[in-house]
Design an enzyme around this catalytic site. Structure first.
Site, PDB file in Angstrom:
ATOM      1  CD  GLU A  18     -20.132   1.000   9.000  1.00 41.68           C
ATOM      2  OE1 GLU A  18     -21.210   0.386   8.854  1.00 41.68           O
ATOM      3  OE2 GLU A  18     -19.311   1.184   8.075  1.00 41.68           O
TER       4      GLU A  18
ATOM      5  CB  CYS B  81     -17.863  -3.512  -3.628  1.00 43.46           C
ATOM      6  SG  CYS B  81     -19.396  -2.898  -2.917  1.00 43.46           S
TER       7      CYS B  81
END
Length: 437
Positions: A320, A394
């Protein structure tokens, strides 16, 4: 510049755009996007903008309604920009999103899935547990507005209620606006963020000037009365701190995997808790996991997928870009007794080929990137040994682009793809895709 002619006109709607507007054609063939209109309808529309390639308009009156039209539940529908599809039946909303996904895959990626997965849905009202309200003092109205942006994003919608936000927040917007309007610093508060765990709800008040004692006392009293933990943010993200005392623990549980994830007030969490649990279950099913597998989870955040994965495989590595999220992901792994989950902080838009985690061998790859997609990291990864990739997206456009790369340049097949209704009543399209070599 010529003044826009706002003379209303009658037009037939042919299609639905990716942002939830009706699509029509003027007599000369030019496209016009009509807010508040549905395919199959005839409407009276008012022009709102004109450009060389297309025009824009808004519906004044529906002359012939589509059979899929329903009465919007929210009194602010049509003004607030938070939702654009409340006038379309829920079962048709998700099919419209599925069509957006498939069209993007075909048009941008030049690919089509062998199988279209059944859409994932959950409760469509009162689902949103994280969001940001804009705040604006309007002296002409002698009031402070708290809400999402209007469909014209220059303005803040004057909301009394919101039916997509969890009721504990959505039914308290007017009280929040009255609170801010009574503060001395009301003209220096641009936004309020909300986030809900299973046991606590936090409001983070961004303020551009120091708060006086009276303002702090008013905020504290509101928090106690409404059951909110109040946080202040005088500067950047690192400046967030509880208004008084010790902050309550914020977390949500994933009982199916015996996992609890703690988070901070401005952290990213999936906004729809029920849909999130269903999404994790589908992701793990598509990955087709075995106990001996090592899995790479890119854009892992707090460990939303990583920790459930760790319950099922030998080892999982989460990567991340946000170092704060990585620190909290490590703490979450420790709190849940998961020693087989490793986490690394790395900017996945930059060259990572020399990093230790990149050189380790993996059996499965999971991607859950931001709207910009995962093209940079996919070009670097040694994919030759990874037989299965699951991509949670998304943004259907960036998924389609990356799907084209995986299929046409890396030899994968797009086995299946489908949509997940993370944001009912909005035009936002969340999707998932399975690739196999």
């Amino acid at each position: 510049m010529a003044r826009l002619d706002r003379t209303p006109f009658q037009i037939q709607i042919l299609d639905l755009s990716h942002d939830g507007r009706g699509v029509a054609r003027l007599p000369d063939g030019k496209a016009v996007f009509v807010a508040g209109a549905l395919p199959g309808e005839t409407v009276l529309a008012e022009p709102t903008a004109r450009s060389r390639r297309f025009d824009e308009a808004r519906t004044l009156e529906v002359l012939e309604a589509a059979p899929d039209r329903v009465a919007p539940r929210c009194p602010h529908f049509g003004t607030c920009g938070g939702c654009v599809l409340q006038h379309l039946a829920e079962d048709k909303q998700i099919l419209a999103k599925q069509q957006v996904l498939l069209e993007n895959l075909e048009r941008i990626g030049k690919v089509a899935p062998d199988q279209v997965l059944p859409p994932l849905t959950a409760a469509s009202w009162g689902y949103r547990r994280k969001g940001r309200f804009s705040v604006r003092r309007v002296n002409k109205k002698d009031k402070t507005l708290v809400g999402f942006r209007e469909q014209d994003p220059r303005f803040v919608a004057e909301l009394r209620e919101c039916h997509t936000v969890i009721p504990e927040i959505g039914m308290k917007i007017q009280a929040l606006a009255e609170l801010v309007d009574g503060l001395q610093a009301r003209e220096h508060i641009p936004q309020i963020e909300f986030i809900a765990g299973d046991d606590a709800i936090a409001l983070t008040v961004r303020h551009l000037m120091p708060l006086g004692e009276a303002d702090r006392a008013a905020l504290a009293a509101f928090g106690r009365e409404q059951g909110f933990a109040i946080f202040l943010q005088p500067k950047g993200i690192d400046s967030v701190h509880p208004l008084e005392g010790e902050a309550p623990a914020l977390s949500f549980r994933l009982p199916q995997w015996d996992v609890e994830l703690a988070f901070e007030p401005l952290d990213f969490i999936q906004v729809n808790g029920r849909l999130n649990a269903s999404m994790i279950a589908r992701t793990l099913e598509l990955l087709d996991l075995r106990p001996e597998h090592r899995v790479l989870d890119l854009f892992c955040g707090l460990g939303n997928f990583t920790l459930p994965l760790a319950r099922q495989v030998r080892e999982v590595v989460g990567v991340e870009g946000d170092a704060g999220l990585v620190a909290r992901a490590r703490a979450n792994a420790q709190r849940n007794g998961l020693g087989n989950a490793q986490f690394f902080a790395a900017d996945l838009t930059q060259d990572q080929r020399g990093t230790p985690w990149m050189r380790q061998g993996f059996d499965r790859l999971l991607l859950d990137p931001p709207r910009s997609g995962a093209d940079e990291v996919l070009k670097q990864l040694p994919l030759q040994d990874i037989g299965t990739i699951v991509y949670v997206s998304c943004h259907p456009g960036s998924l389609a682009r990356d799907a084209g790369f995986l299929v046409h340049e890396r030899g994968y097949s797009l086995v299946s793809a489908g949509v997940m209704d993370m944001f009912p009543h909005t035009a936002h399209v969340e999707s998932i895709a399975l690739f196999r070599r």
